[in-house]
Design an enzyme around this catalytic site. Structure first.
Site, PDB file in Angstrom:
ATOM      1  N   ASP A   1      61.474  24.777  54.375  1.00 38.22           N
ATOM      2  CA  ASP A   1      61.055  23.534  53.715  1.00 38.22           C
ATOM      3  C   ASP A   1      62.202  22.546  53.547  1.00 38.22           C
ATOM      4  O   ASP A   1      62.210  21.756  52.596  1.00 38.22           O
ATOM      5  CB  ASP A   1      60.409  23.831  52.343  1.00 38.22           C
ATOM      6  CG  ASP A   1      59.306  24.855  52.451  1.00 38.22           C
ATOM      7  OD1 ASP A   1      58.497  24.730  53.386  1.00 38.22           O
ATOM      8  OD2 ASP A   1      59.267  25.795  51.632  1.00 38.22           O
TER       9      ASP A   1
ATOM     10  N   GLY B   1      62.905  20.140  55.647  1.00 41.30           N
ATOM     11  CA  GLY B   1      62.539  18.823  56.196  1.00 41.30           C
ATOM     12  C   GLY B   1      62.773  18.761  57.699  1.00 41.30           C
ATOM     13  O   GLY B   1      63.050  17.687  58.237  1.00 41.30           O
ATOM     14  N   LYS B   2      62.629  19.905  58.359  1.00 41.11           N
ATOM     15  CA  LYS B   2      62.889  19.954  59.810  1.00 41.11           C
ATOM     16  C   LYS B   2      61.950  19.018  60.575  1.00 41.11           C
ATOM     17  O   LYS B   2      62.373  18.336  61.499  1.00 41.11           O
ATOM     18  CB  LYS B   2      62.703  21.386  60.321  1.00 41.11           C
ATOM     19  CG  LYS B   2      63.766  22.341  59.803  1.00 41.11           C
ATOM     20  CD  LYS B   2      63.469  23.776  60.184  1.00 41.11           C
ATOM     21  CE  LYS B   2      62.295  24.374  59.447  1.00 41.11           C
ATOM     22  NZ  LYS B   2      62.478  24.603  58.007  1.00 41.11           N
ATOM     23  N   GLY B   3      60.668  19.008  60.165  1.00 43.16           N
ATOM     24  CA  GLY B   3      59.689  18.193  60.888  1.00 43.16           C
ATOM     25  C   GLY B   3      60.103  16.741  60.923  1.00 43.16           C
ATOM     26  O   GLY B   3      60.093  16.098  61.970  1.00 43.16           O
TER      27      GLY B   3
ATOM     28  N   GLY C   1      54.991  24.670  57.879  1.00 45.99           N
ATOM     29  CA  GLY C   1      54.295  23.406  57.655  1.00 45.99           C
ATOM     30  C   GLY C   1      55.313  22.293  57.807  1.00 45.99           C
ATOM     31  O   GLY C   1      56.149  22.104  56.936  1.00 45.99           O
ATOM     32  N   HIS C   2      55.301  21.625  58.947  1.00 47.40           N
ATOM     33  CA  HIS C   2      56.289  20.572  59.196  1.00 47.40           C
ATOM     34  C   HIS C   2      55.638  19.215  58.940  1.00 47.40           C
ATOM     35  O   HIS C   2      54.731  18.802  59.655  1.00 47.40           O
ATOM     36  CB  HIS C   2      56.827  20.687  60.630  1.00 47.40           C
ATOM     37  CG  HIS C   2      57.668  21.928  60.822  1.00 47.40           C
ATOM     38  ND1 HIS C   2      58.127  22.337  62.038  1.00 47.40           N
ATOM     39  CD2 HIS C   2      58.137  22.823  59.927  1.00 47.40           C
ATOM     40  CE1 HIS C   2      58.839  23.452  61.886  1.00 47.40           C
ATOM     41  NE2 HIS C   2      58.852  23.760  60.618  1.00 47.40           N
TER      42      HIS C   2
ATOM     43  N   ARG D   1      54.938  46.906  70.998  1.00 48.08           N
ATOM     44  CA  ARG D   1      54.450  46.843  72.388  1.00 48.08           C
ATOM     45  C   ARG D   1      52.937  47.002  72.506  1.00 48.08           C
ATOM     46  O   ARG D   1      52.427  47.605  73.430  1.00 48.08           O
ATOM     47  CB  ARG D   1      55.201  47.871  73.260  1.00 48.08           C
ATOM     48  CG  ARG D   1      56.681  47.553  73.312  1.00 48.08           C
ATOM     49  CD  ARG D   1      57.497  48.698  73.787  1.00 48.08           C
ATOM     50  NE  ARG D   1      57.447  49.802  72.845  1.00 48.08           N
ATOM     51  CZ  ARG D   1      58.091  50.952  73.019  1.00 48.08           C
ATOM     52  NH1 ARG D   1      58.808  51.140  74.100  1.00 48.08           N
ATOM     53  NH2 ARG D   1      58.023  51.901  72.118  1.00 48.08           N
TER      54      ARG D   1
ATOM     55  N   GLN E   1      60.842  27.820  59.335  1.00 53.16           N
ATOM     56  CA  GLN E   1      61.381  28.545  58.167  1.00 53.16           C
ATOM     57  C   GLN E   1      62.882  28.242  58.026  1.00 53.16           C
ATOM     58  O   GLN E   1      63.323  27.199  58.462  1.00 53.16           O
ATOM     59  CB  GLN E   1      61.110  30.050  58.266  1.00 53.16           C
ATOM     60  CG  GLN E   1      59.649  30.435  58.092  1.00 53.16           C
ATOM     61  CD  GLN E   1      58.839  30.333  59.353  1.00 53.16           C
ATOM     62  OE1 GLN E   1      59.268  30.734  60.410  1.00 53.16           O
ATOM     63  NE2 GLN E   1      57.643  29.803  59.258  1.00 53.16           N
TER      64      GLN E   1
ATOM     65  N   THR F   1      50.604  26.346  52.081  1.00 46.04           N
ATOM     66  CA  THR F   1      49.811  27.066  51.078  1.00 46.04           C
ATOM     67  C   THR F   1      49.556  26.247  49.814  1.00 46.04           C
ATOM     68  O   THR F   1      48.735  26.635  48.989  1.00 46.04           O
ATOM     69  CB  THR F   1      50.550  28.348  50.645  1.00 46.04           C
ATOM     70  OG1 THR F   1      51.831  27.960  50.133  1.00 46.04           O
ATOM     71  CG2 THR F   1      50.740  29.302  51.804  1.00 46.04           C
TER      72      THR F   1
ATOM     73  N   LYS G   1      66.660  14.876  51.179  1.00 49.94           N
ATOM     74  CA  LYS G   1      66.181  14.699  49.799  1.00 49.94           C
ATOM     75  C   LYS G   1      67.282  14.406  48.780  1.00 49.94           C
ATOM     76  O   LYS G   1      67.140  14.766  47.605  1.00 49.94           O
ATOM     77  CB  LYS G   1      65.369  15.927  49.377  1.00 49.94           C
ATOM     78  CG  LYS G   1      64.025  16.011  50.098  1.00 49.94           C
ATOM     79  CD  LYS G   1      63.115  17.002  49.426  1.00 49.94           C
ATOM     80  CE  LYS G   1      61.662  16.683  49.662  1.00 49.94           C
ATOM     81  NZ  LYS G   1      60.752  17.591  48.994  1.00 49.94           N
TER      82      LYS G   1
ATOM     83  N   ASP H   1      67.780  11.657  47.598  1.00 49.77           N
ATOM     84  CA  ASP H   1      67.146  10.701  46.674  1.00 49.77           C
ATOM     85  C   ASP H   1      66.550  11.395  45.452  1.00 49.77           C
ATOM     86  O   ASP H   1      66.467  10.801  44.377  1.00 49.77           O
ATOM     87  CB  ASP H   1      66.053   9.914  47.403  1.00 49.77           C
ATOM     88  CG  ASP H   1      65.061  10.834  48.112  1.00 49.77           C
ATOM     89  OD1 ASP H   1      65.497  11.548  49.036  1.00 49.77           O
ATOM     90  OD2 ASP H   1      63.879  10.857  47.723  1.00 49.77           O
TER      91      ASP H   1
HETATM   92  P1  IMP Z   1      55.182  35.073  56.038  1.00 54.70           P
HETATM   93  O1  IMP Z   1      56.121  34.745  57.127  1.00 54.70           O
HETATM   94  O2  IMP Z   1      54.010  34.140  55.983  1.00 54.70           O
HETATM   95  O3  IMP Z   1      54.739  36.494  56.020  1.00 54.70           O
HETATM   96  O4  IMP Z   1      55.970  34.868  54.648  1.00 54.70           O
HETATM   97  C1  IMP Z   1      57.127  35.607  54.330  1.00 54.70           C
HETATM   98  C2  IMP Z   1      57.989  34.822  53.357  1.00 54.70           C
HETATM   99  O5  IMP Z   1      58.489  33.657  54.009  1.00 54.70           O
HETATM  100  C3  IMP Z   1      57.243  34.315  52.128  1.00 54.70           C
HETATM  101  O6  IMP Z   1      58.141  34.284  51.032  1.00 54.70           O
HETATM  102  C4  IMP Z   1      56.867  32.896  52.510  1.00 54.70           C
HETATM  103  O7  IMP Z   1      56.684  32.066  51.380  1.00 54.70           O
HETATM  104  C5  IMP Z   1      58.075  32.492  53.312  1.00 54.70           C
HETATM  105  N1  IMP Z   1      57.766  31.484  54.313  1.00 54.70           N
HETATM  106  C6  IMP Z   1      57.130  31.653  55.479  1.00 54.70           C
HETATM  107  N2  IMP Z   1      57.038  30.501  56.147  1.00 54.70           N
HETATM  108  C7  IMP Z   1      57.649  29.585  55.403  1.00 54.70           C
HETATM  109  C8  IMP Z   1      57.913  28.196  55.582  1.00 54.70           C
HETATM  110  O8  IMP Z   1      57.573  27.579  56.592  1.00 54.70           O
HETATM  111  N3  IMP Z   1      58.583  27.576  54.566  1.00 54.70           N
HETATM  112  C9  IMP Z   1      59.006  28.252  53.470  1.00 54.70           C
HETATM  113  N4  IMP Z   1      58.798  29.546  53.255  1.00 54.70           N
HETATM  114  C10 IMP Z   1      58.117  30.214  54.226  1.00 54.70           C
END
Ligand code: IMP
Length: 423
Positions: free
Chosen positions: A13, A15-17, A40-41, A143, A224, A301, A331, A333
């Site tokens: 999170d 801010g890659k997107g 979520g980008h 596999r 991530q 989420t 961020k 700001d």
């Molecule tokens: P999973 O990869 O969905 O199984 O989540 C494993 C852990 O990584 C959890 O703590 C999620 O909240 C976190 N996580 C997975 N994807 C993201 C992301 O894109 N941003 C932030 N946290 C993430």
């Protein structure tokens, strides 16, 4: 022509997107190398806010080609929704979005297994996004997985059935109550597969090799963050892929000596969504302010993100593991208006001062050691040049650069594509 990387250095999170979207004008190809729809980008431009999950963040620049690499896991059902949401932009998706035949597929039963596994863990749960990421990567390394290229073969439904049957048996091993209607989930899945099959599948490692050879500029986009890396993150509270620089090599088939710049993104403070250690986490008004001003809710989420001060111990670790050559601070700001800012420069770990990330971080064995700095009052969101930034912020930036020994090249001062200061 080298392949540049862009990675998150914290718990995701960052801010890659936004940054990939802003940088796409300099690249011919944007290639996503790991993760799946757990990401979520968020991109904002021309008054539009759009969230991508699996599709690379270069998709809105009609000239760029977007590659979903072999290291990514694809849920056809979510992918279809992403494609539907793009329809209004009139993009020629078949030519600008290419999918690796070697990318693995998330089956409906992978999602169910994720839910069963999390439910069985009780308080020790990871806080997964429940998108089936872990079980899909387990099948990949075990596999047993199904890949996008399998969909071009005659026996893919048979493969699917065998795997789904195995998953159903596994679900029944968990002593938890998971309600589902597999027939309904499968109907959705099979429909989505037909949509996926309309897209362009490629041998992406070969495509990227030829593109690179012919002088195309490629940016590899991570998802991530480094502290969620399966090997180097805060295990077991991590995701199931290599989010660090090496993941771009295995997730795209790019050789290590072909990597150019490694662009590392971090927030001016720290956030984490889901469970796991977070030494600089705030439980007071400062943390609440960061969450409110920074709109810190998960893009996938909707969960509120935990907030805390900048952790330079963790960031230094991420810079080293990735070989970061330039930094981007996001961020900044959000910190406007804080009278004092704290930056963690060391940990008190079991009574000893340490400056590295220890093997075992628990809430009660690590206390952050902070350096305090003056804040700034000014609103940064309309600023577009580095020399307009207030002195307090310039000092903050210089302090971070000195600690990390890497220059900060971009300072983001708002969510929009235009709110980006290049240095
Ligand atoms: P999973 O990869 O969905 O199984 O989540 C494993 C852990 O990584 C959890 O703590 C999620 O909240 C976190 N996580 C997975 N994807 C993201 C992301 O894109 N941003 C932030 N946290 C993430």
């Amino acid at each position: 022509m080298a392949v540049d990387l862009l990675l998150g250095l914290q718990w995701g999170d960052e801010g890659k997107g936004k940054i990939v979207d802003a940088l796409t004008k300099n690249y011919d190809i944007i290639a996503r190398f790991q993760g799946g729809p757990n990401a979520g980008h968020t991109l904002e431009f021309d008054g539009i806010k759009h969230v991508l999950h699996t599709i690379p963040s270069g998709i809105f620049h009609k000239k760029a080609i977007n590659v979903v690499g072999n290291g990514v896991v694809i849920d056809p059902v979510i992918f279809r929704k992403e494609l539907d949401a793009l329809k209004k932009f009139d993009l020629d998706i078949k030519s600008i979005l290419l999918i690796s035949r070697k990318a693995h597929l998330i089956l409906p039963t992978h999602r169910l297994l994720d839910a069963a596994s999390e439910a069985s863990k009780g308080k020790a749960k990871i806080g997964s996004t429940l998108k089936g990421i872990g079980p899909t990567y387990m099948d990949k390394t075990g596999r047993n997985g199904m890949r996008v290229g399998d969909l071009e073969l005659d026996d893919w439904k048979e493969k699917y059935r065998n795997l789904a049957n195995k998953h159903e048996a596994m679900i029944s091993f968990y002593d938890v109550d998971i309600q589902y209607d597999l027939a309904e989930l499968e109907a959705d899945f099979f429909e989505a597969i037909e949509e996926l099959k309309k897209l362009t599948f490629i041998d992406s490692e070969e495509y990227l090799y030829q593109a690179q050879k012919s002088g195309k500029k490629i940016l590899a986009e991570g998802a991530q963050g480094s502290l969620l890396d399966i090997d180097f993150g805060t295990y077991p509270f991590v995701t199931s892929s290599n989010t660090t620089a090496a993941g771009a090599c295995t997730g795209l088939g790019v050789a290590p000596n072909q990597i150019g710049e490694v662009k590392g993104i971090f927030k001016a403070y720290t956030t984490r969504v889901g469970s796991g250690p977070f030494p600089t986490e705030l439980f007071d008004e400062d943390g609440a302010t960061m969450g409110r001003v920074g709109n810190e809710f998960g893009a996938t989420t909707g969960r509120p993100r935990r907030c805390g001060w900048l952790d330079l111990v963790a960031l230094k670790y991420a810079v080293r593991v990735n070989g970061v050559t330039e930094l981007m601070m996001m961020k900044g700001d959000v910190l406007s208006g804080f009278k004092k800012l704290k930056v963690c420069t060391a940990y008190n770990y079991k009574g000893e001062k340490i400056e590295h990330l220890p093997f075992n971080i628990e809430a009660d064995n690590v206390t952050p050691i902070f350096t305090e700095m003056d804040g700034w009052e000014e609103d940064l969101t309309k600023m577009d040049k580095f020399d307009q930034l207030p002195t307090g912020m310039v000092k903050y930036i210089e302090f971070i650069e000195k600690e990390l020994e890497v220059p900060i090249k971009i300072v983001s001062v708002g969510p929009d594509r235009t709110q980006t200061i290049y240095r």
